[in-house]
Each structure stands twice: as structure tokens, then as C-alpha cells.
Motif scaffolding. Structure first.
Motif, PDB file in Angstrom:
ATOM      1  N   ALA A  99       0.827  -1.205   0.000  1.00 33.76           N
ATOM      2  CA  ALA A  99       0.000   0.000   0.000  1.00 33.76           C
ATOM      3  C   ALA A  99       0.863   1.257   0.000  1.00 33.76           C
ATOM      4  O   ALA A  99       0.533   2.250  -0.666  1.00 33.76           O
ATOM      5  CB  ALA A  99      -0.924  -0.011   1.211  1.00 33.76           C
ATOM      6  N   ILE A 100       1.983   1.222   0.732  1.00 35.60           N
ATOM      7  CA  ILE A 100       2.881   2.375   0.758  1.00 35.60           C
ATOM      8  C   ILE A 100       3.514   2.583  -0.619  1.00 35.60           C
ATOM      9  O   ILE A 100       3.543   3.701  -1.146  1.00 35.60           O
ATOM     10  CB  ILE A 100       3.952   2.196   1.842  1.00 35.60           C
ATOM     11  N   TYR A 101       4.007   1.504  -1.230  1.00 35.55           N
ATOM     12  CA  TYR A 101       4.614   1.622  -2.554  1.00 35.55           C
ATOM     13  C   TYR A 101       3.602   2.087  -3.601  1.00 35.55           C
ATOM     14  O   TYR A 101       3.926   2.855  -4.508  1.00 35.55           O
ATOM     15  CB  TYR A 101       5.217   0.285  -2.981  1.00 35.55           C
ATOM     16  N   GLN A 102       2.374   1.611  -3.495  1.00 34.67           N
ATOM     17  CA  GLN A 102       1.344   1.970  -4.467  1.00 34.67           C
ATOM     18  C   GLN A 102       0.651   3.287  -4.129  1.00 34.67           C
ATOM     19  O   GLN A 102      -0.242   3.720  -4.851  1.00 34.67           O
ATOM     20  CB  GLN A 102       0.304   0.851  -4.545  1.00 34.67           C
ATOM     21  N   GLU A 103       1.074   3.900  -3.003  1.00 33.29           N
ATOM     22  CA  GLU A 103       0.455   5.145  -2.530  1.00 33.29           C
ATOM     23  C   GLU A 103      -1.057   4.987  -2.395  1.00 33.29           C
ATOM     24  O   GLU A 103      -1.840   5.849  -2.776  1.00 33.29           O
ATOM     25  CB  GLU A 103       0.821   6.318  -3.450  1.00 33.29           C
ATOM     26  N   ASN A 104      -1.439   3.865  -1.802  1.00 32.77           N
ATOM     27  CA  ASN A 104      -2.845   3.508  -1.658  1.00 32.77           C
ATOM     28  C   ASN A 104      -3.391   4.110  -0.359  1.00 32.77           C
ATOM     29  O   ASN A 104      -3.424   3.463   0.686  1.00 32.77           O
ATOM     30  CB  ASN A 104      -2.994   1.983  -1.659  1.00 32.77           C
ATOM     31  N   ILE A 105      -3.809   5.374  -0.446  1.00 31.70           N
ATOM     32  CA  ILE A 105      -4.329   6.088   0.711  1.00 31.70           C
ATOM     33  C   ILE A 105      -5.577   5.400   1.264  1.00 31.70           C
ATOM     34  O   ILE A 105      -5.786   5.319   2.478  1.00 31.70           O
ATOM     35  CB  ILE A 105      -4.660   7.549   0.338  1.00 31.70           C
ATOM     36  N   THR A 106      -6.402   4.879   0.379  1.00 27.90           N
ATOM     37  CA  THR A 106      -7.653   4.246   0.797  1.00 27.90           C
ATOM     38  C   THR A 106      -7.389   3.083   1.741  1.00 27.90           C
ATOM     39  O   THR A 106      -8.030   2.953   2.793  1.00 27.90           O
ATOM     40  CB  THR A 106      -8.446   3.753  -0.426  1.00 27.90           C
ATOM     41  N   PHE A 107      -6.448   2.225   1.375  1.00 27.84           N
ATOM     42  CA  PHE A 107      -6.119   1.082   2.237  1.00 27.84           C
ATOM     43  C   PHE A 107      -5.515   1.543   3.552  1.00 27.84           C
ATOM     44  O   PHE A 107      -5.902   1.076   4.628  1.00 27.84           O
ATOM     45  CB  PHE A 107      -5.159   0.137   1.522  1.00 27.84           C
ATOM     46  N   LEU A 108      -4.559   2.463   3.484  1.00 27.24           N
ATOM     47  CA  LEU A 108      -3.840   2.888   4.685  1.00 27.24           C
ATOM     48  C   LEU A 108      -4.766   3.551   5.695  1.00 27.24           C
ATOM     49  O   LEU A 108      -4.620   3.359   6.902  1.00 27.24           O
ATOM     50  CB  LEU A 108      -2.698   3.836   4.311  1.00 27.24           C
ATOM     51  N   THR A 109      -5.741   4.334   5.228  1.00 29.12           N
ATOM     52  CA  THR A 109      -6.639   5.020   6.159  1.00 29.12           C
ATOM     53  C   THR A 109      -7.660   4.082   6.790  1.00 29.12           C
ATOM     54  O   THR A 109      -8.387   4.478   7.701  1.00 29.12           O
ATOM     55  CB  THR A 109      -7.375   6.178   5.462  1.00 29.12           C
ATOM     56  N   LYS A 110      -7.718   2.834   6.327  1.00 25.80           N
ATOM     57  CA  LYS A 110      -8.587   1.851   6.976  1.00 25.80           C
ATOM     58  C   LYS A 110      -7.867   1.133   8.111  1.00 25.80           C
ATOM     59  O   LYS A 110      -8.495   0.375   8.861  1.00 25.80           O
ATOM     60  CB  LYS A 110      -9.081   0.829   5.940  1.00 25.80           C
ATOM     61  N   LEU A 111      -6.574   1.380   8.257  1.00 25.47           N
ATOM     62  CA  LEU A 111      -5.825   0.797   9.365  1.00 25.47           C
ATOM     63  C   LEU A 111      -6.097   1.589  10.639  1.00 25.47           C
ATOM     64  O   LEU A 111      -6.310   2.803  10.583  1.00 25.47           O
ATOM     65  CB  LEU A 111      -4.329   0.800   9.048  1.00 25.47           C
ATOM     66  N   PRO A 112      -6.119   0.943  11.798  1.00 24.70           N
ATOM     67  CA  PRO A 112      -6.441   1.632  13.054  1.00 24.70           C
ATOM     68  C   PRO A 112      -5.508   2.800  13.341  1.00 24.70           C
ATOM     69  O   PRO A 112      -4.282   2.675  13.259  1.00 24.70           O
ATOM     70  CB  PRO A 112      -6.268   0.523  14.114  1.00 24.70           C
ATOM     71  N   GLY A 113      -6.098   3.949  13.652  1.00 21.39           N
ATOM     72  CA  GLY A 113      -5.320   5.112  14.053  1.00 21.39           C
ATOM     73  C   GLY A 113      -4.687   5.903  12.933  1.00 21.39           C
ATOM     74  O   GLY A 113      -3.918   6.830  13.190  1.00 21.39           O
ATOM     75  N   ILE A 114      -5.001   5.560  11.680  1.00 22.68           N
ATOM     76  CA  ILE A 114      -4.359   6.231  10.532  1.00 22.68           C
ATOM     77  C   ILE A 114      -5.374   7.094   9.793  1.00 22.68           C
ATOM     78  O   ILE A 114      -6.347   6.599   9.223  1.00 22.68           O
ATOM     79  CB  ILE A 114      -3.745   5.205   9.559  1.00 22.68           C
TER      80      ILE A 114
END
Length: 204
Positions: A99-114
Motif C-alpha cells: 500500500a505504501i509503494y502503491q500510494e494507496n491512501i484508501t487502504f492505509l486510512t482503513k488501518l487503526p489510528g491512521i
């Protein structure tokens, strides 16, 4: 610095395990303590020894990869140890790195506290610092960030396979799915489902 500990798990809670290392009980906070619930003998826990003014804490992981990614995450401004634990509890290292490499903001913001700003900071700070974390797999297209699924779809199927690899039987998993399915929501990751199931399995 304590890099790893080895010994039997003598106590387990929602947030931590207690490991008996030659008669000394170490409390170790983990992304998913229940992954150690099935162990009959000594386990190896890769640790991060965190020291602050008011506490000395140990954070532990079942793999060296999770330990190293945790250390990368807490170097990001705005991400402390508890948030980093939540990230690793909500997504596998491969999925988080992808997700970081793909700059996938959608996935990252579904993680707790992000939130969105923290997700953007993760990408900015870590994208060029994750060599060795699944980059070969990404280059060959061996995995991708999973899309959220609903109900008993592919997320539970993948979680079920992971639980079977830990030694649980189909009968046990059918029983636990009946207990947790009503609490399963759209967007729950494989790791969240595994943690929920392992908690139920451990409780009996």
C-alpha cells in the motif's frame, strides 16, 4: 536492547503475552497475542525494547519482518508504538508495504489510528526506505493489496486457511465463524478476522 526472547507463553491477554524466560516473566505487547495461543512449548518472540520517561516496554512479533517494519513505522512522525501495533494488527507486512509503494491512501486510512495526513506521511517517509520488504514480490505481481470484502467472502476464506495452518480443525473453525460472523463488517481485513477468531478459540 532485547532483540528476541524465547520461552513458553504462561499468560495471554487481549494486548500482550507473558513469556517465561528462565523463570522471569516478560510482559510483551503484540499486534495479535492470540497467534501464540496454540503453542505447546517455547516460542521465539522478536522484540523491540522501548524506553520512555515513565515506562520501559517490550513489543513483540512472531517474525523478524514484523519487528523490522514496526521499527520503520515508529520512525514516522505521528506514529507511536501503539499506533504501529494497530497497523500490524490490521494488515500483514506485505499488504502494508504494498500500500505504501502503491500510494494507496484508501487502504492505509482503513488501518487503526491512521488518518489521511498520517497515511500521506507514511508514504512520503517510508516509500524509499523499505528495500527488502516484499519488493521482489511486488515487482513480479505476486501479491496485491486486498479489496475489502463482506460477510463470509475471501477475507474469511484466507483467514480460515491461516488458522488451519496454526493447527485448528474445520469443526473448530466452523464453530468460531458462527460466533463471529455477526460482528464481521465490510472492510474487515484478514488479520482482524484472524485476531477475532483466535480470541474466541482461546476462550473456548
Amino acid at each position: 536492547m532485547i532483540d528476541f526472547l524465547r520461552g513458553p507463553v504462561v499468560h495471554l491477554e487481549n494486548e500482550y503475552i507473558v513469556l517465561d524466560v528462565q523463570g522471569v516473566g516478560y510482559r510483551v505487547f503484540c499486534p495479535n497475542p492470540f497467534v501464540f495461543a496454540k503453542a505447546d512449548g517455547p516460542v521465539t518472540v522478536y522484540t523491540h525494547h522501548h524506553v520512555r520517561e515513565d515506562a520501559i516496554l517490550l513489543f513483540g512479533f512472531p517474525t523478524r519482518e514484523e519487528q523490522q517494519l514496526f521499527r520503520k513505522l515508529i520512525d514516522v512522525s505521528g506514529i507511536g508504538p501503539k499506533v504501529a501495533l494497530g497497523i500490524l494488527g490490521g494488515g500483514t507486512p506485505d499488504h502494508v508495504v504494498t500500500a505504501i509503494y502503491q500510494e494507496n491512501i484508501t487502504f492505509l486510512t482503513k488501518l487503526p489510528g491512521i488518518g489521511k495526513k498520517t497515511a500521506q506521511r507514511m508514504i512520503l517517509d517510508l516509500k524509499d526506505k523499505l528495500d527488502g520488504f516484499g519488493t521482489a514480490a511486488m515487482a513480479t505481481g505476486l501479491f496485491a493489496v486486498p479489496e475489502p470484502v463482506e460477510g463470509d467472502g475471501s477475507a474469511w476464506s484466507e483467514a480460515r486457511e491461516g488458522l488451519k495452518a496454526l493447527g485448528y480443525t474445520d469443526v473448530e473453525l466452523d464453530r468460531v465463524w458462527h460466533k463471529i460472523k455477526d460482528d464481521t463488517a465490510f472492510g474487515d481485513s484478514v488479520d482482524i478476522l484472524m485476531k477475532r477468531a483466535l480470541k474466541q478459540l482461546y476462550a473456548g
